[in-house]
Each structure stands twice: as structure tokens, then as C-alpha cells.
Scaffold this active site. Structure first.
Site, PDB file in Angstrom:
ATOM      1  N   CYS A   1       2.538 -31.038 -18.951  1.00 25.86           N
ATOM      2  CA  CYS A   1       1.563 -31.430 -19.969  1.00 25.86           C
ATOM      3  C   CYS A   1       2.166 -32.500 -20.879  1.00 25.86           C
ATOM      4  CB  CYS A   1       1.126 -30.227 -20.791  1.00 25.86           C
ATOM      5  SG  CYS A   1      -0.077 -30.660 -22.082  1.00 25.86           S
TER       6      CYS A   1
ATOM      7  N   ASP B   1      -5.640 -38.287  -9.578  1.00 22.03           N
ATOM      8  CA  ASP B   1      -6.582 -39.272  -9.033  1.00 22.03           C
ATOM      9  C   ASP B   1      -7.292 -38.824  -7.765  1.00 22.03           C
ATOM     10  OD1 ASP B   1      -5.800 -40.807 -11.153  1.00 22.03           O
ATOM     11  OD2 ASP B   1      -4.725 -42.322  -9.991  1.00 22.03           O
TER      12      ASP B   1
END
Length: 320
Positions: free
Chosen positions: A99, A201
């Protein structure tokens, strides 16, 4: 071989992958869904708000949980508590080392651990020693641009005992800008013998196939592309199986799913479901009348509010 038995996974996302979101994504074909990422420190304080993140949907028999923190003893004790509380409903535990959010890394959590491999190793060893379920680690290409550390970091995690790793192909300092480097996932796959899940992606079934073919990864993890679009899992599952792609959802189907999402959230959260606003925004993006609807969505607070705005938008889209 799949990643711990799962081909397509919903990533852990704070404020997003709650019971309602997981329900819809599982229905559309996600093999495994994560809870929202969970603070080990919050659990250690017996924080009800944190423990609430571990609630399961009716009939949800398996879920993965991602813990974040930087204290090995706290991570281990809370991993053991999760395992005890969830039992066989727990599929596996993941350690968040990826993160990039400032409020996370500023405390030494998340991707900040990539700057301290010794501490990351100690956390993995402690958690592995505390639980019997599989333990994985999720991390990024590296901390800063032009210094890819993921392959060596993955080797360290394997030596510490992880059962698998998930790699996001961006550097931490990139946040979510630019493009994910799938070559990094391929290099991690070559560096370790444990299963590797690729992340970054994947927005369509074709992307899922392309990532697997390019990297040799064992599983594909989908995050932001699932926001307002649980159908991406049906597309990915079909594409990976070599089957024909399902048709994209119609405007009516998108709005119906948004309304169902709001109802599921209301059942869990009660009358005030302000957090549905972001989900509604994602569902209506690009639809005729969406700009005006977004202004109204920003004022919605209850299930009735969302049903009214989404219903009105449905009349607009059906007349176009």
C-alpha cells in the site's frame, strides 16, 4: 497451477471490498475475494470498527484477509486471532507490503516495509509461526523509480516462509500513476518457486490473458477495474478459459447492479449508506445524464435516495 487454487482474485481495497462488493464480484466469477485491508494494531485494541471488516456475507464460505502493520509480535498475535475467529471460513492471510498511501507508509506500514527487508522478513516469520493457514505477501516493484527490488525482495519473503507472493508492477512512489510493468512480475516469477499472482492494469479479459502469457503468473488480481464493474471477473474467467467473452453490461444492467449494490450495503450498514456514493459514481460513469446524476449522488444518504437518483437516470438512459 493457480495461485493457492485461485485463478482470478479481487484485491483488498480499503473502503471498497466489503461484504456487498465481494458478494457481487463472487457472483460474477471471482475465485477469491479479500476483505478490506485490516489494521493489526486496530485489532489488538479490540476495535469494533476494525473487527467489523471481517464480517462475512451470508453463504460466504471462504475469504482472504490482508493485515497491515509493522510490529512482528502484533501482526502474529492478530493473525492468530483472525484464524481462531474465522476458522475454515478463512482461505489465507496476506501481509500488506504494497500500500502506497501516505497515512499508511508514514507509520512504517504497507510499502514502507520494502525499504526494510529485515523487518519484513521478521513479520513473515512471526506470522507463519503463529498460524496454520497459508501466508502470502503483497508488494510492489520497489520503493522509488529506477530501483526495482521486487525479485530480491520476493526471494527474501520465500526464505522467510511465505506460501505465495502478489506483485503490483508499479513503484510505491508512482502510487497509481503511469503504467504497471508486467516485466517485473515475470522477473519475480523467475526468481522464486512459490506461486506468484500478478496485479496492475488488468481491466478486461484480454488483459488477464495478456498478463498470464507475458509473465507466467499463477493468478491474476484485479483491483480498481472492478469498481462499478464486477462483470470484469466474468470477462477474465471466460478469457482465461478460452471461452467466448460475455457481452458488456447494458446501461440498464449497470443501473440495476448499482441499485442492488445499494440494497446490499443498506442491509449491512443500516439507513445511512454514504459510502455508496463512490460506488454509484463508478457505476454511472459514461452514461447519458451521468454528470447531473453525480451532483445528486453527492447528496444521497439513504437507500431511498440512491434508488430515486438511479431510477431517474434509468429513465434518461432508456430514452436515449
Amino acid at each position: 497451477m493457480p495461485f493457492l487454487g485461485y485463478n482470478v482474485l479481487l484485491a483488498p481495497m480499503a473502503g471498497v471490498t466489503d461484504v456487498a462488493m465481494r458478494t457481487l464480484c463472487r457472483e460474477q466469477g471471482a475465485d477469491m475475494c479479500f476483505t478490506e485491508m485490516v489494521s493489526a494494531k486496530g485489532l489488538s485494541f479490540a476495535n469494533d470498527k476494525t473487527r467489523h471488516l471481517l464480517d462475512l456475507a451470508p453463504g460466504e464460505d471462504k475469504v482472504a484477509v490482508q493485515l497491515f502493520g509493522h510490529e512482528p509480535a502484533v501482526m502474529a498475535s492478530q493473525a492468530a486471532w483472525i484464524e481462531e475467529q474465522m476458522g475454515e471460513s478463512l482461505a489465507y492471510l496476506d501481509i500488506n507490503m504494497g500500500c502506497p498511501a501516505r497515512k499508511i507508509v508514514s507509520k512504517g506500514d504497507g510499502s514502507a516495509l520494502m525499504k526494510d527487508p529485515e523487518l519484513a522478513t521478521a513479520i513473515v516469520s512471526a506470522v507463519k509461526g503463529a498460524v496454520s493457514h497459508p501466508v502470502t505477501a503483497k508488494f510492489r516493484r520497489g520503493w522509488g523509480p529506477d530501483k526495482e527490488t521486487a525479485p530480491e525482495f520476493a526471494r527474501r519473503m520465500e526464505q522467510a516462509g511465505v506460501d505465495g507472493v502478489t506483485v503490483h508492477g508499479r513503484f510505491s512512489l508512482q502510487m497509481y500513476h503511469g503504467f504497471a510493468d508486467w516485466g517485473c512480475i515475470e522477473r519475480v516469477k523467475a526468481a522464486v518457486s512459490v506461486p506468484v499472482c500478478g496485479n496492475g492494469d488488468v481491466r478486461s479479459g484480454q488483459d488477464a490473458v495478456a498478463m498470464r502469457e507475458r509473465t507466467g503468473c499463477d493468478g491474476v488480481m484485479i483491483a480498481r477495474a472492478a469498481e462499478g464493474n464486477p462483470w470484469v471477473f466474468a470477462q477474465a474467467k471466460a478469457a482465461l478459459a478460452g471461452a467466448s467473452q460475455p457481452e458488456p453490461p447494458t446501461a440498464a444492467q449497470r443501473l440495476a447492479m448499482a441499485q442492488r449494490h445499494a440494497r446490499l450495503l443498506s442491509q449491512r450498514e443500516g439507513r445511512n449508506i454514504v459510502r455508496m456514493r463512490k460506488h454509484a459514481m463508478w457505476y454511472v460513469a459514461g452514461l447519458p445524464g451521468a454528470a447531473a446524476a453525480r451532483r445528486q449522488i453527492n447528496e444521497c444518504e439513504s437507500l431511498e435516495d440512491f434508488e430515486r437518483v438511479l431510477g431517474e437516470l434509468g429513465h434518461i438512459t432508456s430514452s436515449n
